[in-house]
Design a protein around this motif. Structure first.
Motif, PDB file in Angstrom:
ATOM      1  N   HIS A 137       0.784  -1.235   0.000  1.00 10.30           N
ATOM      2  CA  HIS A 137       0.000   0.000   0.000  1.00 10.30           C
ATOM      3  C   HIS A 137       0.816   1.286   0.000  1.00 10.30           C
ATOM      4  O   HIS A 137       0.294   2.322  -0.416  1.00 10.30           O
ATOM      5  CB  HIS A 137      -0.915   0.040   1.234  1.00 10.30           C
ATOM      6  CG  HIS A 137      -1.761  -1.180   1.409  1.00 10.30           C
ATOM      7  ND1 HIS A 137      -2.702  -1.579   0.495  1.00 10.30           N
ATOM      8  CD2 HIS A 137      -1.799  -2.106   2.407  1.00 10.30           C
ATOM      9  CE1 HIS A 137      -3.299  -2.683   0.905  1.00 10.30           C
ATOM     10  NE2 HIS A 137      -2.761  -3.032   2.069  1.00 10.30           N
ATOM     11  N   ALA A 138       2.047   1.267   0.487  1.00 10.33           N
ATOM     12  CA  ALA A 138       2.727   2.537   0.780  1.00 10.33           C
ATOM     13  C   ALA A 138       3.276   3.234  -0.446  1.00 10.33           C
ATOM     14  O   ALA A 138       3.407   4.455  -0.455  1.00 10.33           O
ATOM     15  CB  ALA A 138       3.855   2.304   1.786  1.00 10.33           C
ATOM     16  N   GLY A 139       3.625   2.468  -1.491  1.00  7.47           N
ATOM     17  CA  GLY A 139       4.303   3.086  -2.619  1.00  7.47           C
ATOM     18  C   GLY A 139       5.663   3.629  -2.233  1.00  7.47           C
ATOM     19  O   GLY A 139       6.117   4.643  -2.763  1.00  7.47           O
ATOM     20  N   ALA A 140       6.324   2.977  -1.285  1.00  9.02           N
ATOM     21  CA  ALA A 140       7.603   3.455  -0.767  1.00  9.02           C
ATOM     22  C   ALA A 140       8.754   2.918  -1.599  1.00  9.02           C
ATOM     23  O   ALA A 140       8.644   1.883  -2.273  1.00  9.02           O
ATOM     24  CB  ALA A 140       7.778   3.025   0.688  1.00  9.02           C
ATOM     25  N   THR A 141       9.873   3.628  -1.540  1.00 10.78           N
ATOM     26  CA  THR A 141      11.091   3.180  -2.217  1.00 10.78           C
ATOM     27  C   THR A 141      12.083   2.553  -1.245  1.00 10.78           C
ATOM     28  O   THR A 141      13.022   1.883  -1.669  1.00 10.78           O
ATOM     29  CB  THR A 141      11.770   4.353  -2.932  1.00 10.78           C
ATOM     30  OG1 THR A 141      12.114   5.354  -1.964  1.00 10.78           O
ATOM     31  CG2 THR A 141      10.842   4.960  -3.962  1.00 10.78           C
ATOM     32  N   ARG A 142      11.865   2.767   0.065  1.00 14.40           N
ATOM     33  CA  ARG A 142      12.784   2.217   1.041  1.00 14.40           C
ATOM     34  C   ARG A 142      12.102   2.190   2.407  1.00 14.40           C
ATOM     35  O   ARG A 142      11.229   3.012   2.709  1.00 14.40           O
ATOM     36  CB  ARG A 142      14.068   3.046   1.129  1.00 14.40           C
ATOM     37  CG  ARG A 142      15.102   2.490   2.108  1.00 14.40           C
ATOM     38  CD  ARG A 142      16.436   3.185   1.992  1.00 14.40           C
ATOM     39  NE  ARG A 142      17.384   2.678   2.972  1.00 14.40           N
ATOM     40  CZ  ARG A 142      18.076   1.555   2.818  1.00 14.40           C
ATOM     41  NH1 ARG A 142      17.894   0.826   1.730  1.00 14.40           N
ATOM     42  NH2 ARG A 142      18.931   1.143   3.739  1.00 14.40           N
ATOM     43  N   ALA A 143      12.507   1.215   3.229  1.00 11.03           N
ATOM     44  CA  ALA A 143      12.002   1.107   4.601  1.00 11.03           C
ATOM     45  C   ALA A 143      13.177   0.944   5.548  1.00 11.03           C
ATOM     46  O   ALA A 143      14.237   0.432   5.154  1.00 11.03           O
ATOM     47  CB  ALA A 143      11.045  -0.071   4.744  1.00 11.03           C
ATOM     48  N   GLU A 144      13.003   1.394   6.775  1.00 11.99           N
ATOM     49  CA  GLU A 144      14.024   1.273   7.812  1.00 11.99           C
ATOM     50  C   GLU A 144      13.422   0.550   9.017  1.00 11.99           C
ATOM     51  O   GLU A 144      12.362   0.946   9.513  1.00 11.99           O
ATOM     52  CB  GLU A 144      14.542   2.650   8.250  1.00 11.99           C
ATOM     53  CG  GLU A 144      15.234   3.443   7.158  1.00 11.99           C
ATOM     54  CD  GLU A 144      16.595   2.870   6.792  1.00 11.99           C
ATOM     55  OE1 GLU A 144      17.165   2.135   7.641  1.00 11.99           O
ATOM     56  OE2 GLU A 144      17.076   3.148   5.688  1.00 11.99           O
ATOM     57  N   VAL A 145      14.091  -0.498   9.472  1.00 10.82           N
ATOM     58  CA  VAL A 145      13.643  -1.274  10.630  1.00 10.82           C
ATOM     59  C   VAL A 145      14.725  -1.181  11.709  1.00 10.82           C
ATOM     60  O   VAL A 145      15.890  -1.498  11.450  1.00 10.82           O
ATOM     61  CB  VAL A 145      13.384  -2.746  10.268  1.00 10.82           C
ATOM     62  CG1 VAL A 145      12.993  -3.543  11.516  1.00 10.82           C
ATOM     63  CG2 VAL A 145      12.308  -2.850   9.212  1.00 10.82           C
ATOM     64  N   THR A 146      14.325  -0.738  12.898  1.00  9.82           N
ATOM     65  CA  THR A 146      15.246  -0.612  14.023  1.00  9.82           C
ATOM     66  C   THR A 146      14.657  -1.349  15.216  1.00  9.82           C
ATOM     67  O   THR A 146      13.524  -1.067  15.617  1.00  9.82           O
ATOM     68  CB  THR A 146      15.492   0.856  14.401  1.00  9.82           C
ATOM     69  OG1 THR A 146      15.935   1.570  13.246  1.00  9.82           O
ATOM     70  CG2 THR A 146      16.532   0.968  15.499  1.00  9.82           C
ATOM     71  N   VAL A 147      15.423  -2.277  15.762  1.00 11.40           N
ATOM     72  CA  VAL A 147      15.000  -3.041  16.936  1.00 11.40           C
ATOM     73  C   VAL A 147      16.081  -2.867  17.993  1.00 11.40           C
ATOM     74  O   VAL A 147      17.232  -3.274  17.791  1.00 11.40           O
ATOM     75  CB  VAL A 147      14.796  -4.533  16.613  1.00 11.40           C
ATOM     76  CG1 VAL A 147      14.353  -5.296  17.860  1.00 11.40           C
ATOM     77  CG2 VAL A 147      13.771  -4.703  15.509  1.00 11.40           C
ATOM     78  N   THR A 148      15.734  -2.251  19.101  1.00  7.79           N
ATOM     79  CA  THR A 148      16.691  -2.034  20.192  1.00  7.79           C
ATOM     80  C   THR A 148      16.077  -2.519  21.496  1.00  7.79           C
ATOM     81  O   THR A 148      14.862  -2.424  21.704  1.00  7.79           O
ATOM     82  CB  THR A 148      17.056  -0.546  20.320  1.00  7.79           C
ATOM     83  OG1 THR A 148      15.884   0.231  20.518  1.00  7.79           O
ATOM     84  CG2 THR A 148      17.777  -0.067  19.077  1.00  7.79           C
ATOM     85  N   ARG A 149      16.935  -2.998  22.359  1.00  9.78           N
ATOM     86  CA  ARG A 149      16.481  -3.527  23.641  1.00  9.78           C
ATOM     87  C   ARG A 149      16.992  -2.649  24.777  1.00  9.78           C
ATOM     88  O   ARG A 149      18.186  -2.367  24.879  1.00  9.78           O
ATOM     89  CB  ARG A 149      16.981  -4.950  23.828  1.00  9.78           C
ATOM     90  CG  ARG A 149      16.638  -5.508  25.196  1.00  9.78           C
ATOM     91  CD  ARG A 149      17.191  -6.876  25.414  1.00  9.78           C
ATOM     92  NE  ARG A 149      17.014  -7.290  26.795  1.00  9.78           N
ATOM     93  CZ  ARG A 149      17.370  -8.471  27.274  1.00  9.78           C
ATOM     94  NH1 ARG A 149      17.901  -9.364  26.479  1.00  9.78           N
ATOM     95  NH2 ARG A 149      17.184  -8.751  28.540  1.00  9.78           N
ATOM     96  N   GLY A 150      16.062  -2.199  25.625  1.00  9.14           N
ATOM     97  CA  GLY A 150      16.419  -1.498  26.848  1.00  9.14           C
ATOM     98  C   GLY A 150      16.398  -2.456  28.023  1.00  9.14           C
ATOM     99  O   GLY A 150      16.147  -3.654  27.864  1.00  9.14           O
ATOM    100  N   PRO A 151      16.639  -1.957  29.227  1.00  7.35           N
ATOM    101  CA  PRO A 151      16.622  -2.828  30.408  1.00  7.35           C
ATOM    102  C   PRO A 151      15.269  -3.476  30.653  1.00  7.35           C
ATOM    103  O   PRO A 151      15.194  -4.595  31.153  1.00  7.35           O
ATOM    104  CB  PRO A 151      16.995  -1.874  31.551  1.00  7.35           C
ATOM    105  CG  PRO A 151      17.713  -0.737  30.894  1.00  7.35           C
ATOM    106  CD  PRO A 151      17.077  -0.593  29.556  1.00  7.35           C
TER     107      PRO A 151
END
Length: 440
Positions: A348-362
């Motif tokens: 659906h987005a018609g995007a050219t790029r995506a960014e995925v960030t997964v970070t863990r805190g305490p």
């Protein structure tokens, strides 16, 4: 959510301690200073509200300060008196930045815990302050009695004469009563904290309501998953199995009359069977991908990014040594948040790029997915496009929150906060989604 604050491993503390005695002295100082300033701000603010709301200029700073003081009072009850403090459930804003902070402050004004904290703060100052003033008065009487006894000798009171010994006794009694006033002030302070801020039946009812909210999220997520599996089986695997059965039936009928045709049909059926097996593997991956169990969240997300039809920048940081272990349930929730988000972006987005960030805190696992598409995504539950609604329910079932920011023409930012513990988390409460999902 709810949280409980405890002091030093939940070991009970003595009712009287140097810190509790010192808190009585602080109460006396506050009674002579801050108590009257606070009451003046409150009264002046309320009395000037009819004047075009000008009283808000006094009430708003006072309310914000009271919210900070209520937190300090809870910490003081734990640190000084060793009480167990239950923080009741509270709605949390789904907005970010200053708007979210202001909305959280507004939500806090509607909680009973806040107003009990305000009442406790002023009552504690008043009660401990009066006991401290009594302590000062009695101590002064003891000092003057001792001074008179040592310097001036016997004193005549009307027709009676108080000897040096009598004056010394009166001075000693005054000092003893002064010490008693400090002890009574500390006990009164502890009693007020236990009654007003250490928790109540209302807090327990709010805990039950929060648990019911999380249970409903789990039920809704399971229902969404069941509907997805039924849809995939009905629309994908079932027609292919019917086609496979028909092909084999035709091949069986033609095996004697036309062996060459039967051989071709069997070959087609074999290829179709392998395709059905691939569909079933994809369906099983949607339930719980094998790579997630075998190699962990980092590898599973890398596989998702590699299969995506648009370029995906992936950053995974799970190296935090502190805090609880990232269990299978929360790994699966994080995986499906990323999987569904990338699917929506591709469709659906018609995007050219995506960014995925997964970070863990305490204590919390943060999952953020951004794209540069057309935006306009919403969460809705009309039965037509419920992907984000299902993700919201999945995250809510763990006690977390899913935030969606998708201004038209700007792109979409999806942020999930997944708590790493199944128990309550401090100062965090969940609210049902208030937005609706639409096709982008």
């Amino acid at each position: 959510m709810t949280d409980s604050l405890t002091g030093h491993g939940d070991r009970p503390r003595p009712r009287l301690s140097p810190a509790s005695i010192a808190s009585v002295a602080v109460g006396g100082l506050l009674l002579c200073t801050w108590f009257w300033v606070s009451m003046a701000l409150l009264v002046a603010g309320i009395s000037t509200l009819p004047a075009l709301g000008s009283g808000l200029l006094l009430l708003l700073p006072w309310l914000l300060l009271m919210q900070l003081i209520a937190r300090i009072e809870r910490r003081r009850a734990v640190a000084i008196h060793g009480l167990r403090v239950i923080l009741p459930a509270q709605r949390r804003s789904r907005r970010r930045g200053a708007a979210g902070w202001l909305q959280n402050r507004w939500y806090e004004l509607g909680t009973g815990a806040f107003w009990r904290g305000v009442l406790h703060h002023h009552l504690a100052i008043l009660v401990t302050g009066l006991f401290f003033l009594a302590f000062v008065a009695l101590l002064w009487c003891g000092w003057k009695g001792a001074e008179i006894s040592l310097v001036h000798g016997p004193v005549e009171l009307g027709s009676r004469e108080l000897s040096r010994v009598a004056l010394a006794v009166l001075a000693s009694v005054s000092v003893l009563l002064a010490a008693v006033m400090l002890g009574l002030g500390a006990l009164a302070d502890r009693g007020l904290a236990r009654v007003l801020i250490s928790g109540s039946e209302d807090d327990l009812r709010e805990q039950v309501a929060e648990l019911a909210e999380r249970r409903q999220g789990a039920v809704d997520a399971a229902a969404q998953e069941r509907l997805r599996i039924e849809r995939d089986l009905h629309d994908g695997v079932q027609p292919r199995l019917v086609t496979l059965a028909m092909t084999l039936s035709i091949a069986r009928s033609a095996i004697r009359a036309d062996p060459d045709r039967a051989e071709r049909l069997v070959g087609d059926a074999h290829a179709e069977a392998k395709a059905v097996m691939t569909d079933l593997r994809q369906l099983a991956r949607g339930i719980h991908p094998a790579v997630l169990t075998d190699r962990g969240l980092d590898a599973a997300l890398s596989a998702l990014a590699a299969r995506s039809r648009i370029p995906v920048g992936l950053e995974v940081d799970l190296s935090t040594a502190e805090g609880p272990v990232l269990d299978r349930e929360r790994e699966a929730v994080a995986y499906f948040v990323v999987a569904e988000a990338l699917t929506n972006i591709a469709k659906h987005a018609g995007a050219t790029r995506a960014e995925v960030t997964v970070t863990r805190g305490p204590e919390v696992l943060h999952v953020r997915i951004r794209d540069d598409g057309r935006g306009g995504a919403r969460v809705h539950r009309d039965g037509l496009s419920t992907g984000l609604a299902g993700l919201t329910d999945r995250v809510r079932a763990t006690g977390g929150v899913l935030e969606l920011s998708s201004p038209p023409g700007v792109g979409t930012d999806l942020h999930a906060e997944i708590p790493l513990t199944s128990g309550p988390t401090a100062d965090r409460a969940l609210a049902r989604p208030t937005t609706e999902e639409t096709s982008r």
